[in-house]
Design a protein around this motif. Structure first.
Motif, mmCIF file in Angstrom:
data_model
loop_
_atom_site.group_PDB
_atom_site.id
_atom_site.type_symbol
_atom_site.label_atom_id
_atom_site.label_comp_id
_atom_site.label_asym_id
_atom_site.label_seq_id
_atom_site.Cartn_x
_atom_site.Cartn_y
_atom_site.Cartn_z
ATOM 1 N N THR A 1 0.767 -1.092 0.018
ATOM 2 C CA THR A 1 -0.017 -0.010 -0.100
ATOM 3 C C THR A 1 0.984 1.319 -0.027
ATOM 4 O O THR A 1 1.764 1.160 0.833
ATOM 5 C CB THR A 1 -0.868 0.055 1.351
ATOM 6 N N LEU A 2 0.901 2.218 -0.882
ATOM 7 C CA LEU A 2 1.464 3.456 -0.841
ATOM 8 C C LEU A 2 1.400 4.029 0.313
ATOM 9 O O LEU A 2 0.258 4.571 0.802
ATOM 10 C CB LEU A 2 0.830 4.413 -2.090
ATOM 11 N N GLY A 3 2.225 4.239 1.061
ATOM 12 C CA GLY A 3 2.251 4.813 2.513
ATOM 13 C C GLY A 3 2.645 3.938 3.514
ATOM 14 O O GLY A 3 3.156 4.308 4.474
ATOM 15 N N GLY A 4 2.670 2.589 3.019
ATOM 16 C CA GLY A 4 3.304 1.524 3.955
ATOM 17 C C GLY A 4 4.331 0.613 3.468
ATOM 18 O O GLY A 4 5.091 1.019 2.620
ATOM 19 N N ILE A 5 4.681 -0.435 4.043
ATOM 20 C CA ILE A 5 5.799 -1.069 3.490
ATOM 21 C C ILE A 5 5.640 -1.570 2.206
ATOM 22 O O ILE A 5 4.519 -1.969 1.814
ATOM 23 C CB ILE A 5 6.214 -1.974 4.526
ATOM 24 N N GLY A 6 6.560 -1.851 1.240
ATOM 25 C CA GLY A 6 6.398 -2.096 -0.086
ATOM 26 C C GLY A 6 6.230 -3.773 0.010
ATOM 27 O O GLY A 6 6.483 -4.330 0.725
ATOM 28 N N PRO A 7 5.847 -4.377 -1.319
ATOM 29 C CA PRO A 7 5.480 -5.562 -1.595
ATOM 30 C C PRO A 7 6.954 -6.397 -1.495
ATOM 31 O O PRO A 7 8.118 -5.706 -1.804
ATOM 32 C CB PRO A 7 4.630 -5.716 -2.857
ATOM 33 N N GLY A 8 6.770 -7.626 -1.458
ATOM 34 C CA GLY A 8 8.031 -8.452 -1.768
ATOM 35 C C GLY A 8 8.338 -9.469 -0.894
ATOM 36 O O GLY A 8 7.839 -9.002 0.281
ATOM 37 N N PRO A 9 8.878 -10.473 -1.088
ATOM 38 C CA PRO A 9 9.161 -11.660 -0.070
ATOM 39 C C PRO A 9 10.026 -11.205 0.996
ATOM 40 O O PRO A 9 9.762 -11.569 2.174
ATOM 41 C CB PRO A 9 9.875 -12.875 -0.785
ATOM 42 N N GLU A 10 11.104 -10.293 1.005
ATOM 43 C CA GLU A 10 11.619 -10.045 1.884
ATOM 44 C C GLU A 10 11.164 -9.162 2.724
ATOM 45 O O GLU A 10 11.254 -8.989 4.087
ATOM 46 C CB GLU A 10 13.076 -9.081 1.196
ATOM 47 N N ASN A 11 10.261 -8.224 2.696
ATOM 48 C CA ASN A 11 9.471 -7.250 3.329
ATOM 49 C C ASN A 11 8.408 -8.176 4.088
ATOM 50 O O ASN A 11 8.350 -7.739 5.271
ATOM 51 C CB ASN A 11 8.618 -6.162 2.671
ATOM 52 N N LEU A 12 7.822 -9.205 3.598
ATOM 53 C CA LEU A 12 6.931 -10.067 4.287
ATOM 54 C C LEU A 12 7.529 -10.778 5.380
ATOM 55 O O LEU A 12 7.060 -11.069 6.532
ATOM 56 C CB LEU A 12 6.218 -10.765 3.397
ATOM 57 N N MET A 13 8.759 -11.230 5.083
ATOM 58 C CA MET A 13 9.613 -12.095 5.880
ATOM 59 C C MET A 13 9.925 -11.378 7.152
ATOM 60 O O MET A 13 9.984 -11.474 8.227
ATOM 61 C CB MET A 13 10.791 -12.682 5.418
ATOM 62 N N SER B 1 -2.377 -13.277 9.014
ATOM 63 C CA SER B 1 -2.775 -13.221 7.601
ATOM 64 C C SER B 1 -1.935 -12.218 6.825
ATOM 65 O O SER B 1 -1.297 -11.458 7.252
ATOM 66 C CB SER B 1 -4.346 -12.925 7.539
ATOM 67 N N VAL B 2 -2.256 -12.308 5.542
ATOM 68 C CA VAL B 2 -1.475 -11.406 4.561
ATOM 69 C C VAL B 2 -2.396 -10.673 3.683
ATOM 70 O O VAL B 2 -3.136 -11.419 3.041
ATOM 71 C CB VAL B 2 -0.436 -11.919 4.027
ATOM 72 N N LEU B 3 -2.364 -9.543 3.493
ATOM 73 C CA LEU B 3 -3.073 -8.680 2.704
ATOM 74 C C LEU B 3 -1.995 -7.830 1.766
ATOM 75 O O LEU B 3 -1.196 -7.376 2.180
ATOM 76 C CB LEU B 3 -4.038 -7.837 3.296
ATOM 77 N N ALA B 4 -2.162 -8.273 0.375
ATOM 78 C CA ALA B 4 -1.242 -7.427 -0.616
ATOM 79 C C ALA B 4 -2.239 -6.915 -1.522
ATOM 80 O O ALA B 4 -2.921 -7.384 -2.157
ATOM 81 C CB ALA B 4 -0.208 -8.459 -1.332
ATOM 82 N N GLY B 5 -1.685 -5.615 -1.885
ATOM 83 C CA GLY B 5 -2.658 -4.692 -2.795
ATOM 84 C C GLY B 5 -2.116 -5.152 -4.259
ATOM 85 O O GLY B 5 -1.043 -5.513 -4.642
ATOM 86 N N GLY B 6 -3.275 -4.712 -5.220
ATOM 87 C CA GLY B 6 -3.024 -4.889 -6.710
ATOM 88 C C GLY B 6 -2.400 -6.238 -6.908
ATOM 89 O O GLY B 6 -2.903 -7.549 -6.858
ATOM 90 N N ARG B 7 -1.365 -6.240 -7.929
ATOM 91 C CA ARG B 7 -0.922 -7.305 -8.828
ATOM 92 C C ARG B 7 -0.249 -8.300 -7.613
ATOM 93 O O ARG B 7 0.208 -9.416 -8.026
ATOM 94 C CB ARG B 7 0.139 -7.037 -9.925
ATOM 95 N N HIS B 8 0.165 -7.899 -6.644
ATOM 96 C CA HIS B 8 0.667 -8.681 -5.589
ATOM 97 C C HIS B 8 0.026 -9.586 -4.766
ATOM 98 O O HIS B 8 0.511 -10.613 -3.817
ATOM 99 C CB HIS B 8 1.698 -7.801 -4.823
#
Length: 311
Positions: A203-215, A232-239
């Motif tokens: 989400t723009l304003g929060g942490i970016g997408p990607g495996p390293e950020n989720l980890m 749980s995980v919520l990812a925006g858009g194409r992620h």
């Protein structure tokens, strides 16, 4: 695999970020929200996350009558857990954001764990000159200079007032600092354990997408909370799907829905919330895991039961 917990699918039906022009399949009336929520539950979602939309303007609303129409309409046809937003939209006061939840006393509400920039203005260029409603472009542009307010006092108010009616929470954490805010509330005894934590990336304003950020988010939550949480995980858009799949392989739960992504593949709009639920369900079951039923989700999250709500 016999002892592996079942996977909770949350479906977020409409939200407050996407506007009617963006997809003909986005439910933007109370009747459409009800219909798509029921379909999503039938497809396998055990939790339905809800925002309300005004039947005439189609904008996000805190109107109590609209909320009750949505809640009663869904609950008449499914036993799914109904999770009401306390975020509302960036432009609502905390009083408006709590109006519906306090009246309805649901089993579950979202609780956003920190103030943040929450940008949706970047979507304007995709739809320039194609707006169906006069308010859409102005609404999105306003996010450029707005703050999604969730102060410590706001969070305390949400936890205390809804806690009095037995509502539990999906703690929405858009960045690592939000996890520390949540730990602060746990330390003060304002949060009942175990808890349900939604790790949000992209989400723009929060942490970016990607495996390293989720980890990093998951490792931080482990450090702060030990075994006292489900996540749980919520990812925006194409992620959405790739991050949800990663969550499942890590032992987590998932959230999908048109609030978070309008798509069901590259360049292809999802035709319904249920389509996205079916997609992630196929992945979960393809990994030889099982999807939780609503009652199993209730037991996993320690919810009070649908017989104790006020709708």
């Amino acid at each position: 695999m016999a002892n592996t917990p079942k996977v909770i699918i949350t479906c977020a039906i409409t939200g407050a970020s996407h506007t009617p022009t963006m997809s003909p399949h986005l439910p933007v009336t109370p009747d459409a929200i009800v219909s798509q929520a029921i379909e999503a539950a039938q497809a396998g979602a055990s939790i339905i996350h809800l925002h309300a939309r005004h039947p005439e303007t189609l904008r996000p609303t805190a109107d109590l009558d609209v909320w009750m129409q949505i809640l009663s309409g869904i609950s008449a046809h499914t036993d799914a857990v109904l999770n009401m937003t306390t975020g509302g939209s960036t432009f609502m006061s905390i009083e408006d954001r709590l109006k519906g939840p306090l009246a309805a006393a649901p089993e579950l509400c979202s609780c956003n764990m920190g103030s943040m920039n929450f940008g949706t203005y970047m979507m304007i260029n995709r739809y320039k000159g194609k707006w169906q409603h006069d308010w859409e472009e102005e609404y999105l542009e306003a996010s450029r200079d707005a703050i999604f307010r969730n102060t410590f006092a706001d969070i305390e108010t949400i936890l205390t007032r809804l806690g009095e009616v037995g509502t539990r929470f999906e703690f929405e954490c858009y960045d690592v600092g939000h996890l520390y805010n949540l730990a602060h509330m746990v330390d003060r005894g304002l949060v009942k354990l175990p808890m349900f934590v939604q790790l949000i990336v992209g989400t723009l304003g929060g942490i970016g997408p990607g495996p390293e950020n989720l980890m990093f988010m998951k490792q931080t939550a482990d450090k702060l909370f030990g075994q006292d949480f489900r996540w749980s995980v919520l990812a925006g858009g194409r992620h959405q799907l790739n991050m949800a799949t990663m969550a499942v392989t890590m032992g987590g739960n998932v959230r999908v829905g048109l609030e978070d992504s309008l798509y069901a593949g590259k360049g292809r709009l999802a035709t319904s919330n249920a389509e996205q639920v079916r997609m992630i369900r196929n992945i979960i079951e393809g990994l030889t895991l099982e999807v939780a039923t609503p009652d199993e989700a209730r037991a996993m999250l320690g919810l009070k039961g649908r017989e104790n709500v006020k709708f």
